[in-house]
Design an enzyme around this catalytic site. Structure first.
Site, PDB file in Angstrom:
ATOM      1  N   ASP A  88      32.998  37.914  36.830  1.00 29.20           N
ATOM      2  CA  ASP A  88      34.173  38.573  37.962  1.00 29.20           C
ATOM      3  C   ASP A  88      34.848  38.162  38.101  1.00 29.20           C
ATOM      4  OD1 ASP A  88      31.573  39.478  40.483  1.00 29.20           O
ATOM      5  OD2 ASP A  88      32.884  37.806  41.038  1.00 29.20           O
ATOM      6  N   TYR A 123      41.437  37.761  43.915  1.00 29.08           N
ATOM      7  CA  TYR A 123      42.212  36.293  42.549  1.00 29.08           C
ATOM      8  C   TYR A 123      42.776  36.618  41.629  1.00 29.08           C
ATOM      9  CZ  TYR A 123      36.535  36.704  43.739  1.00 29.08           C
ATOM     10  OH  TYR A 123      35.474  36.787  44.106  1.00 29.08           O
ATOM     11  N   LYS A 180      36.546  43.591  42.001  1.00 35.95           N
ATOM     12  CA  LYS A 180      36.281  44.930  43.247  1.00 35.95           C
ATOM     13  C   LYS A 180      37.602  45.011  44.666  1.00 35.95           C
ATOM     14  CE  LYS A 180      33.834  40.220  43.816  1.00 35.95           C
ATOM     15  NZ  LYS A 180      33.992  39.021  42.543  1.00 35.95           N
ATOM     16  N   HIS A 197      34.334  44.937  48.555  1.00 42.41           N
ATOM     17  CA  HIS A 197      34.859  42.492  48.518  1.00 42.41           C
ATOM     18  C   HIS A 197      34.061  42.450  49.793  1.00 42.41           C
ATOM     19  CE1 HIS A 197      36.851  39.351  46.127  1.00 42.41           C
ATOM     20  NE2 HIS A 197      35.430  39.081  47.221  1.00 42.41           N
TER      21      HIS A 197
HETATM   22  P1  NAD Z   1      30.493  28.014  42.303  1.00 40.45           P
HETATM   23  O1  NAD Z   1      29.197  27.541  43.591  1.00 40.45           O
HETATM   24  O2  NAD Z   1      30.119  28.474  41.377  1.00 40.45           O
HETATM   25  O3  NAD Z   1      31.191  26.306  42.538  1.00 40.45           O
HETATM   26  C1  NAD Z   1      32.759  25.664  41.739  1.00 40.45           C
HETATM   27  C2  NAD Z   1      32.759  24.460  41.394  1.00 40.45           C
HETATM   28  O4  NAD Z   1      31.709  23.714  41.518  1.00 40.45           O
HETATM   29  C3  NAD Z   1      33.469  24.310  40.248  1.00 40.45           C
HETATM   30  O5  NAD Z   1      34.931  24.745  40.950  1.00 40.45           O
HETATM   31  C4  NAD Z   1      33.363  22.932  39.674  1.00 40.45           C
HETATM   32  O6  NAD Z   1      33.950  22.273  40.616  1.00 40.45           O
HETATM   33  C5  NAD Z   1      31.594  22.730  40.269  1.00 40.45           C
HETATM   34  N1  NAD Z   1      31.074  23.068  39.104  1.00 40.45           N
HETATM   35  C6  NAD Z   1      30.897  24.348  38.046  1.00 40.45           C
HETATM   36  N2  NAD Z   1      29.970  23.382  37.393  1.00 40.45           N
HETATM   37  C7  NAD Z   1      29.453  22.334  37.725  1.00 40.45           C
HETATM   38  C8  NAD Z   1      28.566  21.033  36.896  1.00 40.45           C
HETATM   39  N3  NAD Z   1      28.212  21.644  36.321  1.00 40.45           N
HETATM   40  N4  NAD Z   1      28.245  20.441  37.797  1.00 40.45           N
HETATM   41  C9  NAD Z   1      29.574  20.148  38.789  1.00 40.45           C
HETATM   42  N5  NAD Z   1      29.935  20.542  39.080  1.00 40.45           N
HETATM   43  C10 NAD Z   1      30.760  21.537  38.432  1.00 40.45           C
HETATM   44  O7  NAD Z   1      31.282  28.662  43.524  1.00 40.45           O
HETATM   45  P2  NAD Z   1      32.154  29.468  43.204  1.00 40.45           P
HETATM   46  O8  NAD Z   1      33.571  29.839  42.349  1.00 40.45           O
HETATM   47  O9  NAD Z   1      32.540  29.778  44.651  1.00 40.45           O
HETATM   48  O10 NAD Z   1      31.383  30.940  43.146  1.00 40.45           O
HETATM   49  C11 NAD Z   1      31.334  31.399  41.471  1.00 40.45           C
HETATM   50  C12 NAD Z   1      31.381  32.123  41.501  1.00 40.45           C
HETATM   51  O11 NAD Z   1      31.872  33.464  42.953  1.00 40.45           O
HETATM   52  C13 NAD Z   1      33.448  33.427  41.947  1.00 40.45           C
HETATM   53  O12 NAD Z   1      33.818  32.665  40.281  1.00 40.45           O
HETATM   54  C14 NAD Z   1      33.913  34.604  42.155  1.00 40.45           C
HETATM   55  O13 NAD Z   1      33.665  35.141  41.434  1.00 40.45           O
HETATM   56  C15 NAD Z   1      32.256  34.736  43.040  1.00 40.45           C
HETATM   57  N6  NAD Z   1      32.644  34.952  44.150  1.00 40.45           N
HETATM   58  C16 NAD Z   1      32.164  35.884  44.913  1.00 40.45           C
HETATM   59  C17 NAD Z   1      33.028  35.849  46.823  1.00 40.45           C
HETATM   60  C18 NAD Z   1      32.889  37.233  47.379  1.00 40.45           C
HETATM   61  O14 NAD Z   1      33.161  37.125  48.503  1.00 40.45           O
HETATM   62  N7  NAD Z   1      32.059  38.406  46.997  1.00 40.45           N
HETATM   63  C19 NAD Z   1      33.328  34.523  47.398  1.00 40.45           C
HETATM   64  C20 NAD Z   1      33.451  33.327  46.399  1.00 40.45           C
HETATM   65  C21 NAD Z   1      32.570  33.438  45.186  1.00 40.45           C
END
Ligand code: NAD
Length: 280
Positions: free
Chosen positions: A45, A50, A75, A108
């Site tokens: 994704d 990004y 997106k 988005h």
């Molecule tokens: P997430 O909830 O996936 O958390 C990611 C963070 O959690 C990492 O940076 C790391 O610090 C921590 N983490 C990951 N795995 C872990 C583990 N096993 N143990 C401990 N800590 C851990 O947050 P995200 O990156 O904001 O969301 C995931 C994806 O969602 C994004 O990469 C993106 O593709 C999507 N996203 C979309 C939107 C949107 O507006 N459409 C907004 C935010 C994110």
């Protein structure tokens, strides 16, 4: 580990678990995605916002994995909602990725306070990209109930997914229920609340009981709700941990205990889509 494929309302399917690349630096994206492929992820994704579509495309092309085994989403960025701009932006996305097609392209953010409140012509424009074969499916992100109703009523085209903020602190039930009522699958962004949900006593207790990690428990909660997740991590060990969520189940009690830590609107970490009006 086999990741389930979920059927979408246009006849295609999507892997329920993927890998998100929000905040993965552009110069480390190809390498990070290559590691994710090596771990077993087949769904990526990304977004024009990004800044790392180029790295995702490079990793896909270098992977040697048959293209039909991969699922790639990008997106439309917020500055490009007018139809002519959306066409140019999608051309740019396709040139950034350097792929023959992508699997899914999303609006988005709805940005209901911008563009004279018109996100419908944007949505209609995305249908052109399915027609010309450059994306298999189209969907939306951060759409609230009223936004979904409106695009479906005015165009007759139903998004395949709505990608919305959801994690144990914010189940986002209203947008979720509206999506499911239209046959639109929910993709949960920030599924572990960017780490914030992992120290929750309820999540930690279930993890200890099951011999799992808090991240696995939080991700499994989404899977059992039927939603799609793509956690992000730059660390291979965490990518592996987050991938291992299909060999255990949560009981009804565990699901209820996690549902109980929902903070309602207070639990939202990101912007409220009804008000969000940011153009990068
Ligand atoms: P997430 O909830 O996936 O958390 C990611 C963070 O959690 C990492 O940076 C790391 O610090 C921590 N983490 C990951 N795995 C872990 C583990 N096993 N143990 C401990 N800590 C851990 O947050 P995200 O990156 O904001 O969301 C995931 C994806 O969602 C994004 O990469 C993106 O593709 C999507 N996203 C979309 C939107 C949107 O507006 N459409 C907004 C935010 C994110």
């Amino acid at each position: 580990m086999t990741v389930p494929s979920l059927p979408l309302n246009d006849g295609t399917t999507i892997p329920q678990l993927g890998f998100g690349v929000f905040q993965v630096p552009p110069d480390q994206t190809a390498e990070t995605v290559a590691t994710a492929f090596d771990v077993g992820y087949r769904h990526i994704d990304t977004a024009e916002m990004y800044g790392n579509e180029v790295g995702v495309g490079q990793a896909v092309r270098a992977s040697g994995i048959p293209r039909d085994e991969l699922y790639i989403t990008s997106k439309l960025n917020n500055g490009f909602h007018r139809p002519e701009d959306a066409r140019r932006a999608f051309d740019q996305t396709m040139s950034n990725m350097d792929l023959d097609f992508i699997d899914l392209f999303l609006i988005h953010w709805p940005l209901p306070t911008l563009y004279d409140g018109d996100y419908v012509s944007t949505w209609r424009t995305l249908t052109e990209f399915v027609a010309d074969g450059r994306t298999k499916s189209i969907g939306v992100s951060n759409f609230q109930s009223a936004h979904l109703d409106r695009i479906i009523e005015e165009t007759g085209v139903i998004p395949v997914v709505n990608q919305i903020e959801a994690h144990p602190h914010f189940g986002n039930e209203s947008a979720r229920a509206a999506s499911l009522a239209h046959g639109v699958l929910v993709e949960a962004w920030s599924p572990i609340g960017q780490g914030a949900t992992l120290t929750e006593p309820a999540v930690v207790a279930i993890a200890e009981k099951l011999g799992r990690t808090p991240a696995q428990v939080a991700l499994r909660w989404h899977v059992e709700r039927g939603d799609i997740v793509f956690p992000k991590s730059m660390h291979r060990a965490r990518m592996e941990e987050n991938f291992l969520i299909f060999d255990f189940v949560l009981g009804a009690d565990d699901m209820a205990a996690i549902n109980a830590i929902d903070r309602g609107p207070e639990g939202r970490m990101g912007p409220n889509p009804d008000e969000f009006a940011w153009i990068p």
